[in-house]
Design an enzyme around this catalytic site. Structure first.
Site, PDB file in Angstrom:
ATOM      1  N   ASP A   8      46.907  39.706  45.514  1.00 26.41           N
ATOM      2  CA  ASP A   8      48.489  39.863  45.165  1.00 26.41           C
ATOM      3  C   ASP A   8      48.902  40.828  46.475  1.00 26.41           C
ATOM      4  OD1 ASP A   8      47.871  42.207  44.143  1.00 26.41           O
ATOM      5  OD2 ASP A   8      49.055  42.164  42.280  1.00 26.41           O
ATOM      6  N   CYS A  65      43.772  42.876  43.104  1.00 27.32           N
ATOM      7  CA  CYS A  65      45.304  43.428  42.860  1.00 27.32           C
ATOM      8  C   CYS A  65      45.153  44.669  42.458  1.00 27.32           C
ATOM      9  CB  CYS A  65      45.628  42.905  41.308  1.00 27.32           C
ATOM     10  SG  CYS A  65      44.467  43.176  40.071  1.00 27.32           S
ATOM     11  N   GLY A  66      46.133  45.382  41.923  1.00 25.30           N
ATOM     12  CA  GLY A  66      46.441  46.801  41.872  1.00 25.30           C
ATOM     13  C   GLY A  66      45.055  47.491  41.155  1.00 25.30           C
ATOM     14  N   THR A  67      44.757  47.054  40.133  1.00 29.16           N
ATOM     15  CA  THR A  67      43.790  47.643  39.320  1.00 29.16           C
ATOM     16  C   THR A  67      42.435  46.830  39.130  1.00 29.16           C
ATOM     17  OG1 THR A  67      44.652  46.617  37.434  1.00 29.16           O
ATOM     18  CG2 THR A  67      45.637  48.682  37.899  1.00 29.16           C
ATOM     19  N   GLY A  68      42.716  45.400  39.439  1.00 35.17           N
ATOM     20  CA  GLY A  68      41.492  44.291  39.228  1.00 35.17           C
ATOM     21  C   GLY A  68      41.818  43.866  37.708  1.00 35.17           C
ATOM     22  N   HIS A  98      23.037  40.153  34.597  1.00 31.88           N
ATOM     23  CA  HIS A  98      23.094  40.000  33.386  1.00 31.88           C
ATOM     24  C   HIS A  98      24.365  38.996  32.513  1.00 31.88           C
ATOM     25  CE1 HIS A  98      21.054  43.976  31.529  1.00 31.88           C
ATOM     26  NE2 HIS A  98      20.479  43.500  32.812  1.00 31.88           N
ATOM     27  N   ARG A 109      44.429  49.941  44.219  1.00 34.38           N
ATOM     28  CA  ARG A 109      44.967  51.304  43.708  1.00 34.38           C
ATOM     29  C   ARG A 109      43.865  52.328  43.109  1.00 34.38           C
ATOM     30  NH1 ARG A 109      50.506  48.297  41.439  1.00 34.38           N
ATOM     31  NH2 ARG A 109      51.391  47.992  43.779  1.00 34.38           N
ATOM     32  N   HIS A 133      19.435  36.473  29.320  1.00 39.43           N
ATOM     33  CA  HIS A 133      20.642  36.439  29.748  1.00 39.43           C
ATOM     34  C   HIS A 133      21.194  35.040  29.863  1.00 39.43           C
ATOM     35  CE1 HIS A 133      19.932  40.758  30.501  1.00 39.43           C
ATOM     36  NE2 HIS A 133      18.928  40.357  31.185  1.00 39.43           N
TER      37      HIS A 133
HETATM   38  C1  RB5 Z   1      51.311  44.786  40.684  1.00 44.02           C
HETATM   39  O1  RB5 Z   1      52.250  45.806  40.918  1.00 44.02           O
HETATM   40  C2  RB5 Z   1      50.329  45.195  39.858  1.00 44.02           C
HETATM   41  O2  RB5 Z   1      50.607  44.995  38.397  1.00 44.02           O
HETATM   42  C3  RB5 Z   1      49.210  44.251  40.051  1.00 44.02           C
HETATM   43  O3  RB5 Z   1      48.370  44.484  41.179  1.00 44.02           O
HETATM   44  C4  RB5 Z   1      47.744  44.524  39.122  1.00 44.02           C
HETATM   45  O4  RB5 Z   1      47.417  45.661  39.053  1.00 44.02           O
HETATM   46  C5  RB5 Z   1      47.814  43.730  37.633  1.00 44.02           C
HETATM   47  O5  RB5 Z   1      47.087  43.873  36.963  1.00 44.02           O
END
Ligand code: RB5
Length: 155
Positions: A8, A65-68, A98, A109, A133
């Protein structure tokens, strides 16, 4: 090896870096977007990449994404996908050894680009160990085939 990759807006820049890194090493990369830092919705890209993996157009998928976290949640809704969010090289190694993870998710991020690229390299070079596994991964596939959701159980 063919890798489908997607992101994203939050993962866009890191996705470009990972794509360039893989291509410079001769890996065939299917870039499923996004193609700009303009705001977009991570499930759309999770679906594009996972469709390529379950359809056989790609061997493995990478989502950023920001956090995965959102990418892993969305990807794991797709039958046949075992998406692992990795924040360390050991996460990446064990998710392949595994869990036979077929999608890697990363958070731009929360994970710096040098570490993220190391995570990708470890993940791609690590084989599934099979054996006990494989039995456990098979049981995960069995859960996908349940016709009745556990929430509907009466006992
Ligand atoms: C986008 O702002 C953020 O919510 C997205 O990249 C992601 O981290 C969601 O899990």
């Amino acid at each position: 090896m063919k890798i489908a990759i997607g992101a994203d807006h939050a993962g866009f820049e890191l996705k470009q870096k990972i794509r360039d890194h893989l291509q410079s090493r001769g890996v065939d990369v299917l870039d499923k977007g996004t193609d700009s830092p303009e705001s977009c919705d991570y499930p759309d890209y999770a679906l594009k990449v996972t469709e390529d993996v379950v359809g056989g157009w790609a061997d493995l998928g990478i989502l950023v994404c920001g956090t995965g976290i959102g990418m892993s949640m969305a990807a794991n809704k797709v039958p046949g996908i075992r998406a692992a969010r990795a924040v360390s090289e050991i996460d990446a190694q064990l998710s392949r050894e595994h869990n036979d993870a077929n999608v890697l998710t990363l958070g731009a991020r929360v994970t710096g680009s040098d570490l993220a690229i190391n995570i990708v390299d470890v993940w791609l070079k690590t084989p599934f160990l099979g054996g006990r596994h494989a039995r456990r991964v098979g049981k995960m596939s069995d859960i996908e085939k349940l016709e009745t959701a556990p929430a509907n159980r009466t006992s």
